[in-house]
Design an enzyme around this catalytic site. Structure first.
Site, PDB file in Angstrom:
ATOM      1  N   PRO A 172      42.776 -44.328 -75.376  1.00 41.93           N
ATOM      2  CG  PRO A 172      40.669 -44.861 -74.540  1.00 41.93           C
ATOM      3  CD  PRO A 172      41.449 -44.744 -75.786  1.00 41.93           C
ATOM      4  CD  GLU A 173      45.321 -50.605 -74.897  1.00 38.87           C
ATOM      5  OE1 GLU A 173      46.244 -51.234 -74.336  1.00 38.87           O
ATOM      6  OE2 GLU A 173      44.838 -50.936 -75.982  1.00 38.87           O
ATOM      7  CG  HIS A 190      30.077 -36.225 -79.469  1.00 40.52           C
ATOM      8  ND1 HIS A 190      28.726 -36.491 -79.328  1.00 40.52           N
ATOM      9  CD2 HIS A 190      30.384 -36.519 -80.752  1.00 40.52           C
ATOM     10  CE1 HIS A 190      28.254 -36.945 -80.496  1.00 40.52           C
ATOM     11  NE2 HIS A 190      29.240 -36.960 -81.366  1.00 40.52           N
ATOM     12  NE  ARG A 212      31.826 -46.493 -79.013  1.00 35.77           N
ATOM     13  CZ  ARG A 212      32.453 -47.664 -79.165  1.00 35.77           C
ATOM     14  NH1 ARG A 212      33.714 -47.668 -79.589  1.00 35.77           N
ATOM     15  NH2 ARG A 212      31.854 -48.778 -78.912  1.00 35.77           N
TER      16      ARG A 212
END
Length: 283
Positions: A2-3, A96, A114
DNA sequence: CACCATGTTCCTTG
DNA sequence: CCAAGGAACATGGT
C-alpha cells in the site's frame, strides 16, 4: 501493497467488478478493522447499499454507496498489509480476513494480516490531507511556501501526508534518489530548482509505478506460483522476474552498488523509518 | 531469540 | 502552545 500507486491500481481493478453490486451480507470478523464504529453500526450502514463508484484519495479507497433513501461513502485504508479482492462464495477465507461483504456470486474480502488497516464510514482522516501529487497545486512553488523555514529532513517531510498525499516510505527514498538530493537535507534549505526536481521525481516515480501495476493482470484463477486457491493476486507468470522489486533503485538495497555510480547504498533511520540513498549521487 | 517490515496515531519530550 | 521524536498497534519473515 500500500502506497499511492498500489492503491490506485487496486482501485482500477476493483471498480469494474464492484460497481452496480449490492452488499447483501456483512461479516465483520475483526471488530478493530471497522473502528471507530461498532460492528452493529458498520453492518447497518453497509447492508443493502449498492456500490456506485470506487475512487482513491491519497492511500485511502473511497467506495460510493447508494441506498433506497440515502448515499454515503465507505472508506478503506490498507495499513501496511491490507488487501482486497473478490472470491467465489463458499470458498475458505484467508486466515486474516477482517471484513467480508457478500455481493452476488462472490464475496468481497478485506484481508489484513497486521490489522493496521480499516474499513469504516469515517472520513475524518481525509480532512488533513495535502494535495494529490498529480494536481496542478502540487508545484515547486507550493513546496517552497510549505517548506519555508522547515528544518526537518526532506525525507521525513515527504512522509507527511499534509504536505503531499500518498507518498510512503518506499517511494520517498526512490523519489529523492531520482532527484539527486540527500534525504538528510533540511527541507527548508532546498533551492527552488531542487524543489522542482523533488516534485518532478515524486510524480515520475509514482506514475511509473502505476503504469507498471496497470499492465499486470489480476489472476482470478490462482496464484502466480501456480497454487490455485480461487483468490486473485497481482499475477506474475511462473519464472518471470520480480519487476516490482527490480525497478526500485535504492529501497531495501543497503550495501548493494548504486545503479548509477556503484557506491554502496546506505541505510539510515529517520523518524523511526528506514531511508536508503547513495551518498555519492545524492547531495 | 532479536530485529525488521509498504502506515497512522497517540504520547512524551523539549 | 507547538514541533519533533519515539512508541504503539499485531503478525510474520529472516
Amino acid at each position: 501493497m500500500p502506497e499511492l500507486p498500489e492503491v490506485e491500481v487496486l482501485v482500477r481493478h476493483l471498480a469494474p467488478v464492484l460497481v452496480a453490486q449490492t452488499i447483501r451480507e456483512v461479516e465483520v470478523r475483526r471488530p478493530k478493522s471497522v473502528r471507530p464504529q461498532s460492528v452493529a453500526e458498520f453492518s447497518r450502514s453497509a447492508l443493502g447499499m449498492t456500490i456506485t463508484g470506487v475512487r482513491r484519495r491519497a492511500k485511502y479507497l473511497l467506495f460510493d454507496l447508494r441506498g433506497s433513501i440515502d448515499e454515503r461513502v465507505l472508506i478503506g485504508h490498507l495499513g501496511m498489509t491490507g488487501r482486497m479482492f473478490l472470491q467465489p462464495r463458499g470458498q475458505p477465507l484467508p486466515r486474516h480476513a477482517a471484513v467480508v461483504l457478500g455481493l452476488g456470486a462472490e464475496v468481497w474480502v478485506f484481508e489484513d494480516t497486521r490489522y493496521f488497516g480499516r474499513m469504516a464510514f469515517d472520513d475524518a482522516a481525509l480532512a488533513g490531507l495535502g494535495p494529490e501529487p498529480f494536481v496542478d497545486d502540487f508545484s515547486a512553488d507550493y513546496l517552497r511556501e510549505a517548506l519555508r523555514g522547515c528544518r526537518q529532513a526532506i525525507k521525513v517531510k515527504l512522509l507527511d501526508q499534509s504536505l503531499v498525499a500518498g507518498v510512503g516510505n518506499i517511494y520517498a527514498s526512490e523519489a529523492l534518489f531520482r532527484a539527486g538530493i540527500s534525504p538528510r537535507r533540511a527541507a527548508g534549505r532546498l533551492k527552488p530548482a531542487e524543489l522542482g526536481r523533488v516534485r518532478d521525481s515524486i510524480r515520475d516515480v509514482l506514475a511509473e509505478a502505476i503504469r507498471f501495476g496497470s499492465t499486470v493482470p489480476l489472476d482470478f484463477a490462482g496464484r502466480a506460483d501456480g497454487a490455485g486457491d480461487g483468490l486473485f493476486y497481482y499475477g506474475r507468470p511462473p519464472g518471470a522476474p520480480d519487476y516490482y522489486t527490480e525497478r526500485l533503485l535504492v529501497y531495501d538495497r543497503a550495501g548493494r552498488p548504486c545503479v548509477r555510480c556503484g557506491t554502496a547504498i546506505r541505510k539510515v533511520v529517520q523518524a523511526n523509518r528506514s531511508t536508503y540513498f547513495c551518498t555519492q549521487c545524492q547531495r
